[in-house]
Design a protein around this motif. Structure first.
Motif, PDB file in Angstrom:
ATOM      1  N   MET A   1       4.028  14.291  -7.316  1.00  0.00           N
ATOM      2  CA  MET A   1       5.286  14.549  -6.602  1.00  0.00           C
ATOM      3  C   MET A   1       5.472  13.517  -5.509  1.00  0.00           C
ATOM      4  SD  MET A   1       6.476  18.037  -4.729  1.00  0.00           S
ATOM      5  CE  MET A   1       6.190  17.422  -3.108  1.00  0.00           C
ATOM      6  N   LEU A   2       6.643  12.963  -5.424  1.00  0.00           N
ATOM      7  CA  LEU A   2       6.902  11.938  -4.410  1.00  0.00           C
ATOM      8  C   LEU A   2       7.278  12.602  -3.088  1.00  0.00           C
ATOM      9  CD1 LEU A   2       7.023   8.829  -4.448  1.00  0.00           C
ATOM     10  CD2 LEU A   2       9.473   9.047  -4.578  1.00  0.00           C
ATOM     11  N   ILE A   7       8.519  11.189   3.964  1.00  0.00           N
ATOM     12  CA  ILE A   7       8.785   9.789   4.326  1.00  0.00           C
ATOM     13  C   ILE A   7      10.024   9.730   5.206  1.00  0.00           C
ATOM     14  CG2 ILE A   7       9.579   7.583   3.373  1.00  0.00           C
ATOM     15  CD1 ILE A   7       7.554   7.919   1.191  1.00  0.00           C
ATOM     16  N   GLN A 146      -0.995  10.525   0.018  1.00  0.00           N
ATOM     17  CA  GLN A 146      -0.793  10.988  -1.341  1.00  0.00           C
ATOM     18  C   GLN A 146      -2.070  10.725  -2.120  1.00  0.00           C
ATOM     19  OE1 GLN A 146       2.182   9.169  -3.833  1.00  0.00           O
ATOM     20  NE2 GLN A 146       2.363  11.001  -5.091  1.00  0.00           N
TER      21      GLN A 146
ATOM     22  N   LEU B 101      11.676   2.828  -0.607  1.00  0.00           N
ATOM     23  CA  LEU B 101      11.874   4.001  -1.453  1.00  0.00           C
ATOM     24  C   LEU B 101      12.912   3.587  -2.493  1.00  0.00           C
ATOM     25  CD1 LEU B 101      10.628   6.792  -0.946  1.00  0.00           C
ATOM     26  CD2 LEU B 101      12.685   7.391   0.311  1.00  0.00           C
ATOM     27  N   THR B 130      10.779   7.208  -9.686  1.00  0.00           N
ATOM     28  CA  THR B 130      10.921   7.053  -8.228  1.00  0.00           C
ATOM     29  C   THR B 130       9.656   6.377  -7.727  1.00  0.00           C
ATOM     30  OG1 THR B 130      11.012   9.439  -8.461  1.00  0.00           O
ATOM     31  CG2 THR B 130      12.265   8.524  -6.705  1.00  0.00           C
ATOM     32  N   TYR B 131       9.807   5.472  -6.794  1.00  0.00           N
ATOM     33  CA  TYR B 131       8.606   4.831  -6.251  1.00  0.00           C
ATOM     34  C   TYR B 131       8.725   4.684  -4.745  1.00  0.00           C
ATOM     35  CZ  TYR B 131      11.156   0.405  -5.776  1.00  0.00           C
ATOM     36  OH  TYR B 131      12.053  -0.564  -5.396  1.00  0.00           O
ATOM     37  N   TYR B 132       7.586   4.593  -4.097  1.00  0.00           N
ATOM     38  CA  TYR B 132       7.561   4.189  -2.693  1.00  0.00           C
ATOM     39  C   TYR B 132       6.446   3.182  -2.536  1.00  0.00           C
ATOM     40  CZ  TYR B 132       3.386   6.995  -1.600  1.00  0.00           C
ATOM     41  OH  TYR B 132       2.113   7.490  -1.551  1.00  0.00           O
ATOM     42  N   GLU B 167       6.318   7.649  -9.413  1.00  0.00           N
ATOM     43  CA  GLU B 167       6.392   8.913 -10.142  1.00  0.00           C
ATOM     44  C   GLU B 167       7.280   8.693 -11.358  1.00  0.00           C
ATOM     45  OE1 GLU B 167       8.521  12.085  -8.292  1.00  0.00           O
ATOM     46  OE2 GLU B 167       7.580  13.610  -9.533  1.00  0.00           O
TER      47      GLU B 167
END
Lengths: 247, 225
Positions: A1-2, A7, A146, B101, B130-132, B167
């Motif tokens: 899960m992000l 953030i 994370q 993000l 989705t990425y960070y 993700e």
């Protein structure tokens, strides 16, 4: 899960740390060097386009990193370096006191922020932390991590208190104590295992090492104790290394 | 009767005032003479209330927030629009830290396209990537560009590398990213960006894990504050 909302919160916190503008009022200084060099941009790579002579008063418009945008009544504004700027006098005739990110500022730093990666019980961990030193020996930190495993991932938020008894040649060992919470969720390919949240406490130790300017290297080890619903609590070892900067 | 007393008192008061005035005049002359011997000729010094602002009053602009959009190629899932936000903190003139993000909706894999509509590997929700990441940038080539004969803009070409997470599909993947970018400063407070990044992560969808390189090309606009 992000961790999008987390953030976001971190970003908001960062935004609130930036200085508020002073409206129309500008800080004025008097040049004491034989001349002050003005560059077109905030960096040593930009060309010098003008000079301001000793004794002239200048308005300081803004600061970016270690460069100051200044102007006088005639001529265009330009950027001057902190090395020249810190020899100027303010209107009370005092030399300006400015933080220029040298090793002496490292031991007296207040805010620091860093990113680390490492191992969390066999899984990969990515961690972001924000710290504040109340004294050179004592600081508090909040962190968000994370944990990325092969079959599950987790999100951990924690807060720690750090004791930094001494600093020698830029090496600063520390001990820490803190607590937080961890949420673990299985990857969607595995059915049946729902997300669970557990409280955790940790003890740890590590070191900061001053590299240069505002940068430092950081290494730390934490031993987490997870308070589970099961018959036994779970102990987890965490090793991380990364970089941080102070401001 | 009362009126007579009042007039008497009034006369008395005014004569005392005049007498005191006469007595004081020579004294102030003496004071003035004494002062004139010193360096300062002025009897009354102008009181200028100078507003001395401290260095804290200097507006520091080390943060930069950027909105970006472009195309990302997710290995075997096609090239698709990507958008996101970046927040940078300029630590020194050379180095800056960035948090990013980003998000995209990927297409079908080659396997899915060949086998037709019946063989879907992922749901639409799983197809969302989705990425960070947290990166460190280095302004390797600062410079200027010239538009016409009178206007110059400052620019920076930078290299960037970072770590983070992606993700996608069935889980989260530890991701390293490398790239380069170009910052064009339209003024002190806003800039245009062109960026290229390679996001590297290991992924296995119903197969053993393998390393994938996912190239992203974006443009953005940023504000300094």
């Amino acid at each position: 899960m992000l961790p999008t909302p987390y953030i976001f919160i971190t970003l908001i916190t960062l935004l609130s740390l930036s200085n508020v503008t002073a409206g129309e009022e500008y800080f004025n200084v008097e040049v004491t060097d034989p001349f002050l060099e003005l560059r077109t941009g905030p960096g040593r790579g930009y060309p010098i386009v003008d000079i301001i002579e000793r004794g002239e008063q200048i308005r300081v418009l803004k600061r970016r990193t270690d460069w100051f945008k200044v102007e006088i009544n005639r001529g265009k504004p330009g950027w001057t370096s902190i090395d020249q700027f810190k020899t100027t006098l303010d209107l009370a005739g005092e030399q300006v006191q400015i933080n220029d990110g040298k090793q002496s500022d490292y031991s007296d730093r207040n805010w620091e922020m860093g990113v680390m990666t490492g191992d969390f019980a066999g899984a990969r961990i990515v961690a972001l932390y924000l710290g504040y030193s109340f004294t050179p020996e004592f600081s508090a930190e909040v962190g968000l991590s994370q944990v990325i495993g092969n079959y599950s991932s987790g999100l951990m938020a924690n807060a720690s208190l750090l004791m930094k008894p001494f600093s020698f040649w830029g090496v600063e060992p520390f001990f820490m104590l803190g607590g937080g919470a961890i949420t673990t969720e299985a990857d969607s390919s595995l059915a049946g295992d729902e997300a669970r949240t557990e409280a955790a406490a940790h003890v740890g130790l590590g070191l900061h090492y001053y590299i240069t300017r505002r940068f430092m290297f950081r290494l730390d080890y934490k031993n987490h104790l997870l308070f589970t619903d099961r018959t036994e609590n779970e102990e987890i070892d965490e090793w991380k290394a990364g970089f941080a900067f102070f401001f | 009767m009362e009126g007579g007393i009042r007039i008497f008192l009034l006369k008395l008061t005014s004569s005392i005032t005049v007498a005191m005035g006469l007595l004081l005049v020579p004294q102030s002359n003496i004071i003035a003479a004494g002062l004139s011997n010193s360096e300062d000729e002025q009897l009354v010094r102008p009181e200028i209330t100078r507003r001395t602002l401290t260095v804290e009053a200097i507006d520091t602009e080390n943060f930069e927030v950027e909105l970006f959009g472009g195309v990302i190629s997710v290995e075997d899932f096609g090239a698709n629009p990507v958008y996101g936000v970046r927040l940078a903190y300029h630590i020194t003139e050379d180095f800056f830290a960035v948090g990013t993000l980003g998000q995209t909706q990927t297409g079908e894999s080659s396997y899915e396209r060949i086998s037709g509509s019946s063989a879907k590997l992922l749901t639409d929700e799983q197809r969302k990537l989705t990425y960070y990441n947290f990166s460190l940038g280095y302004n390797i080539l600062p410079g200027e560009v010239f538009v016409g004969g009178k206007t110059a803009f400052t620019t920076q070409f930078y290299l960037i590398a970072g770590i983070g997470s992606t993700e996608f599909a069935l889980g989260d993947y530890f991701t390293t990213s490398f790239g380069a970018g170009y910052r064009f400063l339209g003024s002190d407070w806003f800039a245009l960006h062109v960026d290229v990044r390679d996001h590297i992560f290991e992924i296995g969808i119903y197969e053993s894990s393998r390393e994938t390189h996912n190239i992203e090309f974006t443009g953005g606009i940023s504000l300094f504050f």
